[in-house]
Design a protein around this motif. Structure first.
Motif, PDB file in Angstrom:
ATOM      1  N   ARG A  22       0.811  -1.221   0.000  1.00  0.00           N
ATOM      2  CA  ARG A  22       0.000   0.000   0.000  1.00  0.00           C
ATOM      3  C   ARG A  22       0.844   1.271   0.000  1.00  0.00           C
ATOM      4  O   ARG A  22       0.360   2.352   0.344  1.00  0.00           O
ATOM      5  N   VAL A  23       2.121   1.140  -0.369  1.00  0.00           N
ATOM      6  CA  VAL A  23       2.954   2.315  -0.606  1.00  0.00           C
ATOM      7  C   VAL A  23       2.618   2.832  -2.000  1.00  0.00           C
ATOM      8  O   VAL A  23       2.420   2.045  -2.929  1.00  0.00           O
ATOM      9  N   ASN A  24       2.526   4.155  -2.161  1.00  0.00           N
ATOM     10  CA  ASN A  24       2.191   4.724  -3.461  1.00  0.00           C
ATOM     11  C   ASN A  24       3.102   4.164  -4.545  1.00  0.00           C
ATOM     12  O   ASN A  24       4.325   4.261  -4.457  1.00  0.00           O
ATOM     13  N   THR A  25       2.494   3.590  -5.580  1.00  0.00           N
ATOM     14  CA  THR A  25       3.264   2.943  -6.641  1.00  0.00           C
ATOM     15  C   THR A  25       4.130   3.935  -7.398  1.00  0.00           C
ATOM     16  O   THR A  25       5.182   3.576  -7.930  1.00  0.00           O
ATOM     17  N   GLY A  26       3.712   5.194  -7.451  1.00  0.00           N
ATOM     18  CA  GLY A  26       4.520   6.205  -8.120  1.00  0.00           C
ATOM     19  C   GLY A  26       5.840   6.442  -7.415  1.00  0.00           C
ATOM     20  O   GLY A  26       6.886   6.623  -8.052  1.00  0.00           O
ATOM     21  N   ILE A  27       5.802   6.442  -6.076  1.00  0.00           N
ATOM     22  CA  ILE A  27       7.037   6.598  -5.304  1.00  0.00           C
ATOM     23  C   ILE A  27       7.976   5.428  -5.575  1.00  0.00           C
ATOM     24  O   ILE A  27       9.183   5.602  -5.796  1.00  0.00           O
ATOM     25  N   LEU A  28       7.413   4.233  -5.585  1.00  0.00           N
ATOM     26  CA  LEU A  28       8.209   3.038  -5.880  1.00  0.00           C
ATOM     27  C   LEU A  28       8.758   3.091  -7.299  1.00  0.00           C
ATOM     28  O   LEU A  28       9.894   2.675  -7.550  1.00  0.00           O
ATOM     29  N   GLY A  29       7.952   3.622  -8.230  1.00  0.00           N
ATOM     30  CA  GLY A  29       8.386   3.704  -9.616  1.00  0.00           C
ATOM     31  C   GLY A  29       9.610   4.584  -9.775  1.00  0.00           C
ATOM     32  O   GLY A  29      10.563   4.225 -10.483  1.00  0.00           O
ATOM     33  N   ILE A  30       9.613   5.733  -9.123  1.00  0.00           N
ATOM     34  CA  ILE A  30      10.765   6.630  -9.213  1.00  0.00           C
ATOM     35  C   ILE A  30      11.989   5.992  -8.564  1.00  0.00           C
ATOM     36  O   ILE A  30      13.108   6.067  -9.097  1.00  0.00           O
ATOM     37  N   ASN A  49      26.505   0.875 -22.453  1.00  0.00           N
ATOM     38  CA  ASN A  49      27.142   0.432 -21.210  1.00  0.00           C
ATOM     39  C   ASN A  49      27.472   1.576 -20.250  1.00  0.00           C
ATOM     40  O   ASN A  49      28.500   1.575 -19.566  1.00  0.00           O
ATOM     41  N   SER A  50      26.589   2.552 -20.216  1.00  0.00           N
ATOM     42  CA  SER A  50      26.758   3.652 -19.268  1.00  0.00           C
ATOM     43  C   SER A  50      25.463   3.879 -18.510  1.00  0.00           C
ATOM     44  O   SER A  50      24.383   3.498 -18.972  1.00  0.00           O
ATOM     45  N   ALA A  51      25.575   4.467 -17.347  1.00  0.00           N
ATOM     46  CA  ALA A  51      24.397   4.719 -16.522  1.00  0.00           C
ATOM     47  C   ALA A  51      23.551   5.834 -17.135  1.00  0.00           C
ATOM     48  O   ALA A  51      24.037   6.657 -17.913  1.00  0.00           O
ATOM     49  N   ILE A  52      22.278   5.812 -16.784  1.00  0.00           N
ATOM     50  CA  ILE A  52      21.378   6.888 -17.182  1.00  0.00           C
ATOM     51  C   ILE A  52      21.466   7.959 -16.098  1.00  0.00           C
ATOM     52  O   ILE A  52      21.254   7.671 -14.913  1.00  0.00           O
ATOM     53  N   SER A  53      21.774   9.174 -16.473  1.00  0.00           N
ATOM     54  CA  SER A  53      21.993  10.231 -15.487  1.00  0.00           C
ATOM     55  C   SER A  53      20.711  10.581 -14.738  1.00  0.00           C
ATOM     56  O   SER A  53      19.597  10.310 -15.203  1.00  0.00           O
ATOM     57  N   GLY A  54      20.912  11.213 -13.599  1.00  0.00           N
ATOM     58  CA  GLY A  54      19.765  11.621 -12.801  1.00  0.00           C
ATOM     59  C   GLY A  54      18.864  12.590 -13.553  1.00  0.00           C
ATOM     60  O   GLY A  54      17.637  12.506 -13.473  1.00  0.00           O
ATOM     61  N   ASN A  55      19.472  13.507 -14.305  1.00  0.00           N
ATOM     62  CA  ASN A  55      18.681  14.473 -15.071  1.00  0.00           C
ATOM     63  C   ASN A  55      17.851  13.778 -16.148  1.00  0.00           C
ATOM     64  O   ASN A  55      16.717  14.184 -16.437  1.00  0.00           O
ATOM     65  N   GLU A  56      18.433  12.755 -16.756  1.00  0.00           N
ATOM     66  CA  GLU A  56      17.693  12.012 -17.789  1.00  0.00           C
ATOM     67  C   GLU A  56      16.531  11.243 -17.177  1.00  0.00           C
ATOM     68  O   GLU A  56      15.450  11.148 -17.778  1.00  0.00           O
ATOM     69  N   ILE A  57      16.748  10.671 -16.008  1.00  0.00           N
ATOM     70  CA  ILE A  57      15.668   9.947 -15.331  1.00  0.00           C
ATOM     71  C   ILE A  57      14.545  10.901 -14.959  1.00  0.00           C
ATOM     72  O   ILE A  57      13.370  10.638 -15.214  1.00  0.00           O
ATOM     73  N   ILE A  58      14.904  12.021 -14.386  1.00  0.00           N
ATOM     74  CA  ILE A  58      13.896  13.023 -14.014  1.00  0.00           C
ATOM     75  C   ILE A  58      13.205  13.574 -15.263  1.00  0.00           C
ATOM     76  O   ILE A  58      12.008  13.893 -15.241  1.00  0.00           O
ATOM     77  N   GLY A  59      13.945  13.641 -16.367  1.00  0.00           N
ATOM     78  CA  GLY A  59      13.378  14.133 -17.617  1.00  0.00           C
ATOM     79  C   GLY A  59      12.247  13.260 -18.142  1.00  0.00           C
ATOM     80  O   GLY A  59      11.472  13.692 -19.001  1.00  0.00           O
ATOM     81  N   GLY A 284       5.212   9.080 -11.314  1.00  0.00           N
ATOM     82  CA  GLY A 284       6.293   8.183 -10.918  1.00  0.00           C
ATOM     83  C   GLY A 284       6.388   6.945 -11.780  1.00  0.00           C
ATOM     84  O   GLY A 284       7.486   6.520 -12.173  1.00  0.00           O
ATOM     85  N   MET A 285       5.248   6.366 -12.118  1.00  0.00           N
ATOM     86  CA  MET A 285       5.267   5.162 -12.952  1.00  0.00           C
ATOM     87  C   MET A 285       5.740   5.486 -14.367  1.00  0.00           C
ATOM     88  O   MET A 285       6.406   4.670 -15.012  1.00  0.00           O
ATOM     89  N   THR A 286       5.427   6.674 -14.848  1.00  0.00           N
ATOM     90  CA  THR A 286       5.891   7.050 -16.181  1.00  0.00           C
ATOM     91  C   THR A 286       7.404   7.187 -16.206  1.00  0.00           C
ATOM     92  O   THR A 286       8.062   6.803 -17.181  1.00  0.00           O
ATOM     93  N   VAL A 287       7.983   7.719 -15.133  1.00  0.00           N
ATOM     94  CA  VAL A 287       9.440   7.814 -15.032  1.00  0.00           C
ATOM     95  C   VAL A 287      10.062   6.432 -15.152  1.00  0.00           C
ATOM     96  O   VAL A 287      11.045   6.224 -15.887  1.00  0.00           O
ATOM     97  N   LEU A 288       9.487   5.451 -14.453  1.00  0.00           N
ATOM     98  CA  LEU A 288      10.002   4.084 -14.509  1.00  0.00           C
ATOM     99  C   LEU A 288       9.874   3.510 -15.915  1.00  0.00           C
ATOM    100  O   LEU A 288      10.809   2.886 -16.439  1.00  0.00           O
ATOM    101  N   ILE A 289       8.726   3.727 -16.543  1.00  0.00           N
ATOM    102  CA  ILE A 289       8.489   3.162 -17.869  1.00  0.00           C
ATOM    103  C   ILE A 289       9.440   3.766 -18.906  1.00  0.00           C
ATOM    104  O   ILE A 289       9.898   3.072 -19.818  1.00  0.00           O
TER     105      ILE A 289
END
Length: 423
Positions: A22-30, A49-59, A284-289
């Motif tokens: 029952r934790v908000n799925t959007g929080i878990l998604g991020i 073979n490189s990480a996705i930056s924080g700015n790209e994830i937030i984007g 949050g779920m869109t960020v994960l997707i």
């Protein structure tokens, strides 16, 4: 296990953890998007073979969707706070003559008409879902029943070439592919009607108890000046979107601000009434997707489906592919412009056995049937309108299941050749 498969596992994990804890799925998604992008992406050739930056994830946060949801829920929070929804809901109940079992079908019919004349399958649920859920609360009707009626009604009327979705579909099918749009219009309406029938039975619409308790109470609730101002604001938002093609969210904020300046509702109650948890869920779920897409998880699913496409299953699998893509992107903004232009060549590759107009219709329907999902804009509008007493976790799961069943309905109807019936 491949990185692509791992990314899809994370999607399932987010939904499962959200439901059981029952934790908000959007929080878990991020949170899971950060883990995927930082610690799994370096092992993926998709990201070199490189990480996705924080700015790209937030984007990956869906700003437009978030603002649209916030704007419309803000406007209807005003309508709810000052009693406009409650009063209008009881007026609508009267149209059913107090017969509770007819009430969902009243909303179904209203949604078809409103969507067909130009409101489209997004604006229609934004306007009707809060009202429908308000009525459902008073009449002891499960929220999911009226939500199915409103959303499916909006889809049935939404493919006419007057609303946003219909305009995109018709311009692509007629303008780019050079095909007749009428078969698509008829096929999409027919499939969505079957979708509605199946979902209505699935969510227990036939179990609604017979009641005549509300009709006599309607006359006792008159409209006030605040109610009329609020209704006028809602109508102006619809007209501004339909006729002038203004952004629906910005119009909602404009007229909502005017209503607050005119003291039509308490600002404190209005802000508190915005479903912030739902907005966080969708964002949050869109960020994960988006991260899953970057890692190739979505392409993996699409390639798997494409490998099974034959003459007899082309419409089914193309519609299914459109549905999966639509679940993680915009139906009219991404899925239709990407897949509809391919139907001519695909038809040729299949020896001309499948008419390209049938394939185009399958794309349009596939892009729309999954929108009952709470992760889509349309489904989220319905989900956010649910009453406080409703179990939101159960509703979330049920709406996801409805999306899956809708895809199954599309697949079966495509296999039976429904998309060829209207050529």
């Amino acid at each position: 296990m491949s990185v692509e498969l791992i990314s899809l596992f994370f999607l399932v994990l987010a939904i499962a953890l959200g439901y059981f804890t029952r934790v908000n799925t959007g929080i878990l998604g991020i949170a899971l998007a950060f883990v995927l992008g930082t610690f799994v992406a370096p092992f993926s050739v998709m990201t070199e073979n490189s990480a996705i930056s924080g700015n790209e994830i937030i984007g990956g946060f869906p700003t437009n969707t978030f603002v649209t949801l916030m704007g419309m829920t803000f406007l209807f929070s005003i309508a709810k706070a000052n009693g406009t929804l409650e009063t209008l809901a009881m007026k609508i109940v009267r149209l059913a003559g107090g017969r509770t079992r007819i009430i969902p079908f009243v909303f179904f019919a209203f949604s078809i008409v409103m969507s067909a004349v130009g409101a489209g399958p997004i604006v229609t649920p934004a306007l009707m879902c809060p009202i429908a859920c308000s009525v459902a609360s008073k009449e002891d009707i499960p929220d999911i029943v009226v939500l199915v009626c409103v959303i499916c009604g909006g889809l049935i009327g939404g493919t006419t070439p007057y609303g946003p979705t219909g305009v995109v579909a018709s311009s692509l099918i007629v303008g780019e592919a050079g095909l007749n749009y009428l078969p698509t219009l008829a096929a999409t309406a027919a499939v969505h009607l079957v979708q509605f029938a199946v979902l209505y039975v699935m969510v227990g619409g036939f179990k609604i108890k017979v009641s005549h308790s509300s009709a006599s109470a309607v006359e006792a609730i008159p409209f006030t000046q605040n109610h009329y101002m609020t209704l006028a604001a809602i109508i102006l938002v619809v007209l501004g979107t339909m006729i002038l093609n203004y952004n629906v969210a910005l119009l909602a904020f404009l007229f909502g601000a005017i209503l607050l300046l005119l003291k039509a509702a308490s600002q404190k109650d209005v802000i508190a009434g915005i479903p912030w948890g739902t907005l966080l869920l969708v964002g949050g779920m869109t960020v994960l997707i988006v991260v899953i897409r970057e890692l190739g998880g979505i392409d993996m699913l699409s390639d798997f489906l494409a490998g099974f496409m034959t003459e007899s299953t082309a419409c089914s699998f193309l519609g299914l592919m459109a549905g999966i893509l639509s679940a993680v992107s915009s139906a009219s903004g991404v899925v239709m412009p990407t897949l509809i232009p391919t139907v001519i060549d695909l038809s040729k590759e299949l020896g001309g056995a499948i008419d390209p107009a049938a394939l185009a219709a399958a794309v349009v329907v596939g892009a729309e049937v999954v929108t009952v999902s709470p992760l889509s804009t349309i489904g989220a509008l319905g989900y956010s309108a649910a009453n406080e007493k409703t179990d939101k976790n159960k509703l979330f799961t049920t709406m996801l299941l409805c999306a899956g069943v809708s895809l199954a309905v599309l697949f079966v109807l495509g296999f039976l050749g429904v998309f060829n019936w209207f050529l």
